[in-house]
Design an enzyme around this catalytic site. Structure first.
Site, mmCIF file in Angstrom:
data_model
loop_
_atom_site.group_PDB
_atom_site.id
_atom_site.type_symbol
_atom_site.label_atom_id
_atom_site.label_comp_id
_atom_site.label_asym_id
_atom_site.label_seq_id
_atom_site.Cartn_x
_atom_site.Cartn_y
_atom_site.Cartn_z
ATOM 1 N N CYS A 156 -4.154 -1.779 30.409
ATOM 2 C CA CYS A 156 -4.281 -2.455 31.957
ATOM 3 C C CYS A 156 -3.411 -1.685 32.360
ATOM 4 O O CYS A 156 -3.244 -2.308 33.304
ATOM 5 C CB CYS A 156 -5.178 -3.965 31.204
HETATM 6 C C1 LIG Z 1 -14.271 -12.398 27.354
HETATM 7 C C2 LIG Z 1 -14.937 -13.363 27.487
HETATM 8 C C3 LIG Z 1 -15.525 -13.637 29.317
HETATM 9 C C4 LIG Z 1 -16.417 -14.632 27.014
HETATM 10 O O1 LIG Z 1 -16.074 -15.671 27.384
HETATM 11 P P1 LIG Z 1 -15.867 -17.231 26.693
HETATM 12 O O2 LIG Z 1 -15.789 -18.188 27.434
HETATM 13 O O3 LIG Z 1 -13.995 -16.793 26.171
HETATM 14 O O4 LIG Z 1 -17.029 -16.492 26.013
HETATM 15 P P2 LIG Z 1 -17.377 -16.805 23.940
HETATM 16 O O5 LIG Z 1 -16.879 -15.537 22.952
HETATM 17 O O6 LIG Z 1 -16.068 -17.677 23.466
HETATM 18 O O7 LIG Z 1 -18.636 -17.636 24.230
HETATM 19 C C5 LIG Z 1 -18.726 -18.263 24.014
HETATM 20 C C6 LIG Z 1 -20.728 -18.751 23.958
HETATM 21 O O8 LIG Z 1 -20.811 -17.916 24.525
HETATM 22 C C7 LIG Z 1 -21.980 -17.148 23.518
HETATM 23 N N1 LIG Z 1 -21.655 -15.388 24.306
HETATM 24 C C8 LIG Z 1 -20.964 -15.040 24.201
HETATM 25 N N2 LIG Z 1 -21.228 -14.000 24.691
HETATM 26 C C9 LIG Z 1 -22.760 -13.732 25.492
HETATM 27 C C10 LIG Z 1 -23.887 -12.980 25.641
HETATM 28 N N3 LIG Z 1 -23.335 -11.841 25.878
HETATM 29 N N4 LIG Z 1 -24.852 -13.902 26.736
HETATM 30 C C11 LIG Z 1 -24.873 -15.368 26.434
HETATM 31 N N5 LIG Z 1 -24.225 -15.757 25.486
HETATM 32 C C12 LIG Z 1 -23.040 -15.198 24.950
HETATM 33 C C13 LIG Z 1 -21.007 -17.265 22.718
HETATM 34 O O9 LIG Z 1 -21.998 -17.038 21.269
HETATM 35 C C14 LIG Z 1 -20.757 -17.837 22.111
HETATM 36 O O10 LIG Z 1 -21.340 -19.568 21.993
HETATM 37 P P3 LIG Z 1 -21.317 -20.615 21.563
HETATM 38 O O11 LIG Z 1 -20.407 -21.491 21.386
HETATM 39 O O12 LIG Z 1 -22.530 -21.099 20.560
HETATM 40 O O13 LIG Z 1 -20.538 -20.673 19.854
HETATM 41 C C15 LIG Z 1 -13.321 -14.148 27.877
HETATM 42 O O14 LIG Z 1 -12.749 -14.481 26.932
HETATM 43 C C16 LIG Z 1 -12.631 -12.920 28.393
HETATM 44 O O15 LIG Z 1 -12.603 -12.422 29.246
HETATM 45 N N6 LIG Z 1 -11.526 -13.484 27.340
HETATM 46 C C17 LIG Z 1 -9.946 -12.293 28.333
HETATM 47 C C18 LIG Z 1 -10.274 -11.163 27.961
HETATM 48 C C19 LIG Z 1 -9.478 -10.091 29.409
HETATM 49 O O16 LIG Z 1 -8.479 -10.253 29.576
HETATM 50 N N7 LIG Z 1 -8.890 -9.201 28.305
HETATM 51 C C20 LIG Z 1 -8.375 -7.932 28.587
HETATM 52 C C21 LIG Z 1 -9.421 -6.459 28.708
HETATM 53 S S1 LIG Z 1 -8.303 -5.018 28.892
#
Ligand SMILES: CC(C)(COP(=O)(O)OP(=O)(O)OC[C@H]1O[C@@H](n2cnc3c(N)ncnc32)[C@H](O)[C@@H]1OP(=O)(O)O)[C@@H](O)C(=O)NCCC(=O)NCCS
Length: 373
Positions: A156
Site C-alpha cells: 500500500c
Molecule cells: C477489516 C476491518 C474493517 C474489520 O473491522 P473490525 O471492527 O476490526 O471487525 P472484526 O474483524 O474484529 O469483527 C468484528 C465482528 O464483526 C463480525 N464480522 C466480520 N466480518 C463481517 C461481515 N462481513 N459481516 C458481518 N459481520 C462481520 C466478526 O465476526 C466479529 O463478530 P464478533 O464480535 O461477534 O466476534 C478493520 O479491522 C480494518 O479495516 N482494519 C485495518 C485494516 C487495514 O488498514 N489494512 C491495510 C490493508 S492494506
C-alpha cells in the site's frame, strides 16, 4: 541539487462499481449454497457452517459503501467470486499497462508535459501481473518515453516510496521529470469467499509527474518539501503468492496465496506508527502540525484515518482537512492516498501545506510533505 515539484496527477477509474448490497447478496448466496450442500456434515459437526455478511457491518466497520472494479460480473457470480480478466496476447497492452497509461495521460496533461519531457517511468504498486518484462517498460514504450523504467512493490505504500525514489533522482539531476504510476487491480488478490475481508478492496490507477521545479510550468504544482519512509516487519498483512508456489504442491490454491490480514491488529499497530512518523517528519522540517491544511491519507478504513489525524491535531479533523475517497473506491492499495490528493488539491491556496501519507503491508509507511506553489 535541484528543487522538485509534483506538477500533475492523473486517475483512472474503472467503469463499473459494486455496492455493498450487491456484494453481500452474492456472498450470502454463496453461504446459503455452501451450507445447503454441506448440511449433513454441518449437522454431524464435521464442517463449520458459514455465516452471512452484512452491508451495515461493512459500512460501519470500514466506511466503505462501494468499490470500482475491472470486472463486475465475475466477482458477483456466486459460482466464481473473482474477476474474469481474459489473457491477452503479447502483442496487446497488458491490463496494468492500459490502466497506467490512462492515468499517466491525465497526469501529463495536468502537468502540461508530453512524453518528450519525461525521462523515466516508475511503476509502484502492490501486485504486478507478471515477472518480466517490467510493466513500467511497457508503459514507457506505450507512452513513447525515452529513458528508463522499473517496477517496485512496497504494497500500500508503493506510491509514496516511488515518489521518494523519483524525488531523489530529480534532485540529483539524474532526470528532469519522472512518472510514478500505481495501477492496482486489488480485486484479483482478494478472497471474495472470506467474510472478514471480502468487502475491503477496489481497483484504480494513479499517476504522478515528479519534476524539476525550474522546468515546471503547470498550474497544479506542489513543492516536495520533504519525504520520509519507515518499514517494520509484520505478518499481519500477508500474501504468499509467488513464483515458488509451484515448487510446493501442498500449498497450491490455499487461502494464504491471496490477501490475508489480521485487521484489528493492523488497526492497533499502524495508527500510532503513522501519527508518530508524520509528526516527527513535520518537526524535523520545523513545521507545525497545526499549519497542515490537508492530510491525504491512505484509504483503508475511515476510523483509522480519523484516529491518526486526531492523534496528530489533538482534535477531530474536518472532512476538508482529511478528505475521504474510500467510501466510493474502497481500499485501492497504493493508489488510495494519491486519489485523495488528485481529487482534493485544486482548492488549496498558494503556500498551503499538505501531507500525503500511505501505510500498509510490510508494515510500510510513507510521508510526503507538500506545499502548494
Ligand atoms: C477489516 C476491518 C474493517 C474489520 O473491522 P473490525 O471492527 O476490526 O471487525 P472484526 O474483524 O474484529 O469483527 C468484528 C465482528 O464483526 C463480525 N464480522 C466480520 N466480518 C463481517 C461481515 N462481513 N459481516 C458481518 N459481520 C462481520 C466478526 O465476526 C466479529 O463478530 P464478533 O464480535 O461477534 O466476534 C478493520 O479491522 C480494518 O479495516 N482494519 C485495518 C485494516 C487495514 O488498514 N489494512 C491495510 C490493508 S492494506
Amino acid at each position: 541539487m535541484y528543487d522538485v515539484v509534483i506538477s500533475g496527477t492523473g486517475l483512472y477509474t474503472p467503469a463499473n462499481s459494486i455496492s455493498n448490497d450487491e456484494l453481500v447478496h452474492s456472498f450470502n448466496t454463496y453461504v446459503a449454497q455452501f451450507n445447503a450442500e454441506n448440511a449433513a456434515a454441518i449437522e454431524a459437526g464435521q464442517v463449520q457452517a458459514l455465516t452471512e455478511s452484512s452491508a451495515a457491518f461493512i459500512e460501519k466497520a470500514s466506511g466503505i459503501k462501494s468499490r470500482f472494479v475491472m470486472d463486475k460480473d465475475g466477482i458477483l457470480d456466486p459460482q466464481r467470486m473473482k474477476p474474469r480478466l481474459p489473457e491477452r496476447s503479447n502483442d496487446e497492452w497488458s491490463i496494468l499497462c492500459q490502466m497506467g497509461v490512462a492515468a499517466a495521460e491525465q497526469a501529463l496533461q495536468r502537468a502540461g508535459k508530453t512524453a518528450a519531457d519525461i525521462d523515466g517511468v516508475i511503476v509502484a504498486c502492490s501486485n504486478l501481473q507478471r515477472a518480466y518484462p517490467a510493466i513500467s517498460i511497457e508503459i514507457q514504450s506505450a507512452l513513447g518515453v525515452q529513458g528508463f523504467g522499473f517496477d517496485m512493490n512496497v504494497a500500500c505504500s508503493s506510491a509514496t516510496f516511488g515518489i521518494q525514489t523519483a524525488y531523489n533522482s530529480i534532485k540529483l539531476g539524474q532526470a528532469r521529470a519522472l512518472l510514478v504510476i500505481s495501477p492496482e487491480i486489488c480485486t484479483a488478490h482478494l478472497n471474495f469467499r472470506d467474510r472478514d475481508s471480502h468487502f475491503i478492496f477496489g481497483d484504480a490507477a494513479t499517476a504522478v509527474v515528479v519534476e524539476r521545479a525550474d522546468l515546471a510550468t503547470s498550474e497544479h504544482q506542489f513543492d516536495v518539501v520533504s519525504t520520509k519512509l519507515l518499514t517494520t516487519f509484520s505478518n499481519n498483512i500477508r500474501n504468499n503468492f509467488g513464483f515458488l508456489n509451484r515448487t510446493a504442491e501442498e500449498g497450491e490454491g490455499t487461502p494464504d496465496k491471496l490477501f490475508v490480514q489480521e485487521g484489528r491488529k493492523v488497526f492497533r499497530d499502524v495508527c500510532p506508527m503513522v501519527a508518530e512518523l508524520v509528526g516527527t517528519h513535520l518537526q524535523e522540517n520545523s513545521l507545525n502540525v497545526g499549519d497542515v491544511k490537508r492530510f491525504w491519507l491512505h484509504q483503508a478504513n475511515l476510523s483509522m484515518n480519523h484516529l491518526i489525524v486526531k492523534k496528530l491535531l489533538g482534535r477531530d479533523a474536518s472532512v476538508e482537512e482529511a478528505p475521504v475517497i474510500l467510501d466510493s473506491y474502497a481500499n485501492t492499495s497504493s493508489a488510495g492516498s494519491v486519489i485523495a490528493f488528485h481529487k482534493y488539491q485544486d482548492d488549496l491556496p498558494s503556500g498551503a501545506l499538505g501531507v500525503l501519507s500511505s501505510f500498509g503491508a510490510g508494515y510500510s509507511i510513507g510521508s510526503v510533505i507538500l506545499r502548494r506553489k
